[in-house]
Every structure is written in structure tokens, then in C-alpha cells.
Scaffold this motif. Structure first.
Motif, short mmCIF file in Angstrom:
data_model
loop_
_atom_site.label_atom_id
_atom_site.label_comp_id
_atom_site.label_asym_id
_atom_site.label_seq_id
_atom_site.Cartn_x
_atom_site.Cartn_y
_atom_site.Cartn_z
N ALA A 82 24.77 19.34 10.65
CA ALA A 82 23.41 20.04 11.25
C ALA A 82 23.24 21.02 9.99
O ALA A 82 22.00 21.29 9.96
N GLN A 83 24.07 21.77 9.60
CA GLN A 83 23.79 22.88 8.67
C GLN A 83 23.34 22.07 7.30
O GLN A 83 22.19 22.59 6.68
N PHE A 84 23.93 20.87 7.10
CA PHE A 84 23.57 20.32 5.89
C PHE A 84 21.84 19.72 6.05
O PHE A 84 21.21 19.89 5.19
N LYS A 85 21.51 19.43 7.20
CA LYS A 85 20.24 18.93 7.63
C LYS A 85 19.18 20.19 7.45
O LYS A 85 17.97 19.98 7.07
N LYS A 86 19.61 21.24 7.99
CA LYS A 86 18.85 22.41 7.87
C LYS A 86 18.71 22.89 6.35
O LYS A 86 17.53 23.16 5.81
N LEU A 87 19.62 22.45 5.45
CA LEU A 87 19.23 22.71 3.92
C LEU A 87 18.36 21.74 3.19
O LEU A 87 17.81 22.23 2.43
N ALA A 88 18.46 20.61 3.90
CA ALA A 88 17.68 19.48 3.09
C ALA A 88 16.15 19.78 3.41
O ALA A 88 15.20 19.36 2.71
N SER A 89 15.68 20.48 4.69
CA SER A 89 14.40 20.62 5.16
C SER A 89 13.80 21.91 4.43
O SER A 89 14.22 22.65 3.79
#
Length: 89
Positions: A82-89
Motif C-alpha cells: 500500500a505504501q508502494f502504491k502511494k509512492l507510484a501515484s
């Protein structure tokens, strides 16, 4: 009775940090009036700690895998994802 200066976990300010109620578990919450954020001195769950989130960000940017990061930091791999997805957006 000894008074401790509480510093903000987000901006590091100690001057404008005030008590701001309690959590459902009964631990003391604080609010920084410089950055406007609330925080707890010691977190019950590691994934809530901003320092752990920063470590997740650093490890992912350095090429560590999601499962490796979760294993090293002691958090669930879904939290790292979930933290990785926040970084990607």
C-alpha cells in the motif's frame, strides 16, 4: 514530577506541541500547531509510525523487494504494498 518536551514526529518542533486527547486504546495523543498534524508518542502498531513508513520508502527506492522489506521491518507485506502504491501515484 518530570516534564518531558515532546517533539513532533513530522516536523521536529518542540515549542508548539500540545496534548490533544486520547486514542481509543487510551494512549495520549499530541498535536503540533506548526504543521497541524496529530501523533502518538509510541505507536501500538509499527505500520502507523511515520519513521517506519519512511524506511519503507527508502528500501523500495533502493530496490528491495516487498517481501524483504516486510520481513526486515516486521510489518505485513500488504502494508508495504500500500505504501508502494502511494509512492507510484
Amino acid at each position: 514530577m518530570v516534564l518531558e518536551a515532546v517533539s513532533c514526529k513530522h516536523c521536529g518542533q518542540t515549542k508548539h506541541v500540545k496534548r490533544y486527547g486520547t486514542t481509543r486504546a487510551g494512549t495520549q495523543r499530541y498535536r503540533c500547531y506548526d504543521c497541524g498534524r496529530t501523533f502518538v508518542q509510541t505507536y501500538t502498531h509499527k505500520a502507523r509510525d511515520p519513521l517506519v513508513k519512511e524506511q519503507i520508502t527508502q528500501m523500495v527506492l533502493n530496490g528491495a523487494g516487498i517481501r524483504d522489506t516486510a520481513r526486515v521491518l516486521g510489518v505485513n507485506r500488504n502494508t508495504v504494498s500500500a505504501q508502494f502504491k502511494k509512492l507510484a501515484s
